[in-house]
Write an enzyme that holds these catalytic residues in place. Structure first.
Site, short mmCIF file in Angstrom:
data_model
loop_
_atom_site.label_atom_id
_atom_site.label_comp_id
_atom_site.label_asym_id
_atom_site.label_seq_id
_atom_site.Cartn_x
_atom_site.Cartn_y
_atom_site.Cartn_z
N GLU A 1 -30.28 13.11 -10.54
CA GLU A 1 -29.73 13.88 -11.63
C GLU A 1 -31.02 13.84 -12.69
O GLU A 1 -31.64 12.87 -13.11
CB GLU A 1 -28.71 12.99 -12.60
N ARG B 1 -27.65 -1.26 -4.39
CA ARG B 1 -28.92 -0.73 -5.23
C ARG B 1 -29.82 -1.78 -5.55
O ARG B 1 -29.38 -3.08 -5.59
CB ARG B 1 -28.41 -0.15 -6.53
N LYS C 1 -31.61 4.26 -16.02
CA LYS C 1 -32.08 5.39 -16.80
C LYS C 1 -31.58 5.38 -18.18
O LYS C 1 -32.74 5.63 -19.06
CB LYS C 1 -31.95 6.85 -16.44
P1 ATP Z 1 -29.41 5.18 -12.93
O1 ATP Z 1 -28.26 4.37 -12.99
O2 ATP Z 1 -30.78 4.47 -13.35
O3 ATP Z 1 -29.38 6.09 -14.27
P2 ATP Z 1 -28.60 7.15 -11.29
O4 ATP Z 1 -27.89 6.71 -10.04
O5 ATP Z 1 -27.54 7.61 -12.37
O6 ATP Z 1 -29.34 5.92 -11.70
P3 ATP Z 1 -29.47 9.36 -9.86
O7 ATP Z 1 -30.56 10.32 -10.40
O8 ATP Z 1 -28.16 9.80 -9.71
O9 ATP Z 1 -29.80 8.23 -10.88
O10 ATP Z 1 -29.90 8.73 -8.55
C1 ATP Z 1 -30.30 9.53 -7.32
C2 ATP Z 1 -30.26 8.57 -6.30
O11 ATP Z 1 -31.07 7.42 -6.28
C3 ATP Z 1 -28.80 8.17 -5.97
O12 ATP Z 1 -28.46 8.73 -4.85
C4 ATP Z 1 -28.79 6.92 -6.44
O13 ATP Z 1 -27.75 6.31 -5.80
C5 ATP Z 1 -30.21 6.54 -5.99
N1 ATP Z 1 -30.43 5.30 -7.00
C6 ATP Z 1 -30.33 5.07 -8.40
N2 ATP Z 1 -30.66 3.72 -8.77
C7 ATP Z 1 -31.00 3.24 -7.50
C8 ATP Z 1 -31.02 1.89 -7.36
N3 ATP Z 1 -31.51 0.89 -8.33
N4 ATP Z 1 -31.23 1.33 -5.93
C9 ATP Z 1 -31.12 2.28 -5.11
N5 ATP Z 1 -31.10 3.61 -5.19
C10 ATP Z 1 -30.58 3.91 -6.59
MG MG Z 2 -26.03 9.31 -10.84
#
Ligand code: ATP
Ligand code: MG
Length: 707
Positions: A37, A262, A272
């Site tokens: 995102e 994760r 984020k």
């Molecule tokens: P955050 O919780 O940091 O805001 P998010 O999941 O909202 O992260 P996205 O941009 O939606 O961030 O994530 C893109 C991809 O990266 C998704 O498939 C998500 O599952 C993966 N991802 C995000 N954070 C992690 C993590 N800590 N470990 C492994 N994969 C991750």
């Molecule tokens: Mg997300």
């Protein structure tokens, strides 16, 4: 695309893919995607997801898409979109022409919504957000149906079209899927598919004032792109039935969603939202601050893409959330830089040294190795002259025990140069601070060895005062002082655990002249100090700025620490080694009768040790050692840990340990041993000849906590 260096270890995702290939589920295809995102910069957790998705695609010979999950209109998106591309590319992956945006599917998603309304599977709801939440129920209480749930198809179609036409205010209506308000899975209780948001989108502009939710977008986007394996993090496990429901009700091509744990890393945060908060409140200088766990932060700090990929490979994928020690990441970058970074000499806190018997005006160009481990990296010249700088902490006027460096009357080696002996100490009259040392050198020891076989116990790095260059050096430490800053059981905000000393800037450092004109981003090992890179953002012309990527291990600090501890013991003579003064011992004297057999620690100390059940998968003798056994142990992380244990005397046939469940200290810093990396410790008991590791029988699973 970058090929991994070795055959990847099996994991549960590979097992699923292998099985699908066997049954020809997707016609032999493997097609993944990385779906960020664009609402922030990518962090090391995303790197794990990138390595996984792009890595699997490469290994199975399929493509991986870069898909922006941009269903939420927000203004910064463009900056984030660009940074994400830069980071993925820098990590070594290529999406070729497969750059997609969920927002490009808005038209198609709208059609899907109409399709569900017509099938009686979606309805427009006039309840407010608060009411929807209230009607939703809880895990223990079933939900209540909305009074608008049974609108006719015609009415729903008309209202949804009017929502789209901009007739209603934000939040006044939503489109919901009609599933089951009594479902034990809250996500299935008529989830929202569309909400009204009069906001401009970075790609679709003002075309839409209704935006689809993540749940209504993700699976359909995967389906449109014909993804085979849609890999996401564990929090989406409960969303999978919904993912499946939409695809089935719409009768679309159906990818398989697979969830993994994760990445959480100690001493930092990985959300984020929190990272944005640090940026906005100015706790750091920006998303790419070298202390940030962002990919751009690591890049600026001098990390290599190889080291981050190696780290992601080592941590593996698992089904269980865990915290990875940041020391493992540091270990990976150290190992990589040890191979590639040339050695140079730099003095961070200079102390002036005059070699009294060295001719004034004379300069010698001495040969120095660029890498003692890799002769192919060649040599360079380092100028030696009468006035030098050495590291302030390499001199002690009153040296403590085990301090072998320079002290009055003592001789040490200057790297690649001569033996020097300290013959005089000049101090500031007012402050008493040592400002200059006088030494003599032995001309016979040029190159660093004495023809008479005389030994010295320390080799110091140095630079020539007049030839060296001034530089600024930034020393970074962990961003937080608490291993898990988000643990708020005590009600604290994560920001209260920020490390006030995470950055130390040193301005009058001296580096050897070969570093003149060093390219921004280039990496070096400053001998005895650590790995540093030329700050690419920070160095303007003429002013050299170095960022410390990671330290070398400091054995002296450990000794000093141990000595400091020892001091408390000797302060209390007469008692049988109490580690802590006996404050608060009950007056009855009962406590006094229980002499501990070992040094006492508190329950807090003990709880720092993470003990886990480990299933020994492989156990073998270590060649060249009669004490060590090499174990490969499963502690529920989706990969095996390599552990060297000194229990061979108790297990002359090491293979007898295979299949046994042992106790593993799981949160020890990995230790580089002569035979390889050891990632933990096995508990054992008994004296050296009959050491025995306690084992479990029955139920406990690999990774279960031992208490
Ligand atoms: P955050 O919780 O940091 O805001 P998010 O999941 O909202 O992260 P996205 O941009 O939606 O961030 O994530 C893109 C991809 O990266 C998704 O498939 C998500 O599952 C993966 N991802 C995000 N954070 C992690 C993590 N800590 N470990 C492994 N994969 C991750
Ligand atoms: Mg997300």
């Amino acid at each position: 695309m970058t090929k991994p260096d070795s055959t990847p270890p099996p994991n549960f995702i590979r097992n699923i893919i292998d099985e699908d290939l066997k049954t020809n589920k997707y016609g032999g295809r493997v097609h993944t995607r990385f779906p960020p995102e664009p609402n922030g910069y990518l962090h090391i957790g995303h790197a794990k997801s990138i390595c996984l998705n792009f890595g699997l695609a490469t290994d199975y010979g399929g493509p991986c898409n870069l898909r922006y999950d941009d269903t939420n209109p927000s203004k910064e998106e463009l900056e984030y979109v660009e940074s994400i591309k830069e980071d993925v590319r820098w990590l070594g992956f290529d999406w070729e022409d497969r750059e997609f945006y969920a927002s490009d599917y808005f038209e198609q998603l709208y059609e899907y919504a109409i399709q569900l309304i017509k099938a009686g599977k979606a309805y427009v709801d006039d309840l407010s957000a608060d009411e929807i939440r209230e009607y939703r129920g809880t895990l223990t209480k079933p939900g209540k149906e909305s009074p608008y749930r049974n609108r006719t198809v015609e009415e729903n179609l008309e209202l949804f079209e009017r929502m789209q036409a901009g007739e209603f205010k934000d939040g006044s209506r939503v489109l919901r899927a009609k599933i089951d308000m009594a479902s034990p899975n809250l996500n299935m209780r008529d989830p929202v598919m569309y909400r009204i948001l009069h906001a401009e989108h970075h790609r679709s502009g003002n075309k839409w004032c209704i935006y689809p939710t993540y749940d209504f977008t993700h699976g359909q986007s995967d389906s449109i792109e014909e993804i085979t394996h849609s890999i996401c993090t564990l929090e989406f496990e409960d969303h999978r039935p919904l993912y499946d429901w939409f695809l089935d009700e719409l009768n679309l091509y159906h990818p398989q969603q697979i969830e993994f744990a994760r990445l959480n890393l100690s001493y930092t945060v990985m959300s984020k939202r929190m990272l944005l908060e640090l940026v906005e409140h100015g706790h750091i200088t920006g998303w790419d601050d070298p202390r940030m766990p962002t990919i751009s932060g690591f890049r600026r700090r001098g990390y290599t893409p190889e080291s981050i990929r190696d780290f992601c490979e080592r941590i593996g994928v698992a089904k269980r959330d865990s915290m990875v020690d940041i020391a493992l990441l540091e270990h990976c970058v150290r190992e990589d830089l040890n191979r590639r970074a040339p050695r140079v000499m730099a003095v961070l806190r200079p102390l002036r040294v005059v070699i009294d018997n060295y001719p004034e005006g004379q300069v010698e160009e001495l040969d120095a190795l660029n890498s003692p481990e890799d002769p192919s990296m060649g040599t360079r010249k380092v100028p030696f002259s009468r006035v030098l700088y050495i590291e302030r902490e390499d001199f002690r006027e009153d040296p403590p025990k085990k301090f072998y460096r320079l002290a009055p009357g003592r001789e040490v080696r200057l790297r690649y140069a001569y033996f020097v002996k300290c013959v005089g100490v000049i101090k500031d009259e007012q402050t008493g601070e040592v400002v200059e040392l006088h030494c003599t050198y032995d001309p016979e020891t040029r190159g660093g060895d004495s023809p008479d076989g005389r030994k010295v116990r320390a080799t110091l790095h140095w630079v020539s005062a007049s030839h060296s260059l001034e530089a600024e050096v930034r020393l970074y430490d962990h961003l937080f002082v608490k291993p898990d800053p988000t643990d708020n059981k005590d009600g604290s905000d994560f920001k209260t655990h920020l490390n006030p000393n995470s950055l130390e800037t040193l301005t009058s450092c001296r580096v050897e002249p070969s570093l003149a004109g060093a390219a921004p981003g280039s990496r070096y090992q400053f001998e005895r100090l650590g790995y540093f890179c030329v700050g690419s953002v920070d160095s303007s012309q003429g002013a050299l700025v170095f960022n410390r990527t990671v330290t070398l291990r400091d054995t002296w600090a450990k000794i000093e620490k141990a000595q400091a501890k020892g001091a408390t013991v000797t302060e209390a003579p007469g008692q049988a080694k109490p580690a802590h003064p006996r404050k608060g011992a009950p007056a009855t004297g009962r406590r006094e009768e229980l002499e501990p057999i070992g040094e006492e620690i508190s329950i807090d100390d003990f709880s720092k040790i993470d003990l886990r059940v480990g299933l020994v998968r492989d156990s073998s003798a270590v060649e060249g050692s009669n004490k060590l056994i090499k174990l490969m142990v499963d502690i529920g992380e989706g990969r095996l840990r390599q552990i060297f244990a000194g229990i061979r005397p108790g297990y002359p046939e090491p293979e007898k340990l295979v299949g046994k469940k042992v106790i593993v200290v799981a949160n020890l810093k990995p230790r580089q041993m002569k035979f390889g990396l050891s990632e933990g410790m096995i508990l054992s008991g008994g004296d050296t000849d009959r050491l025995c590791a306690p084992t479990f029988e029955g139920d406990p699973l690999p990774g279960d906590t031992v208490t």
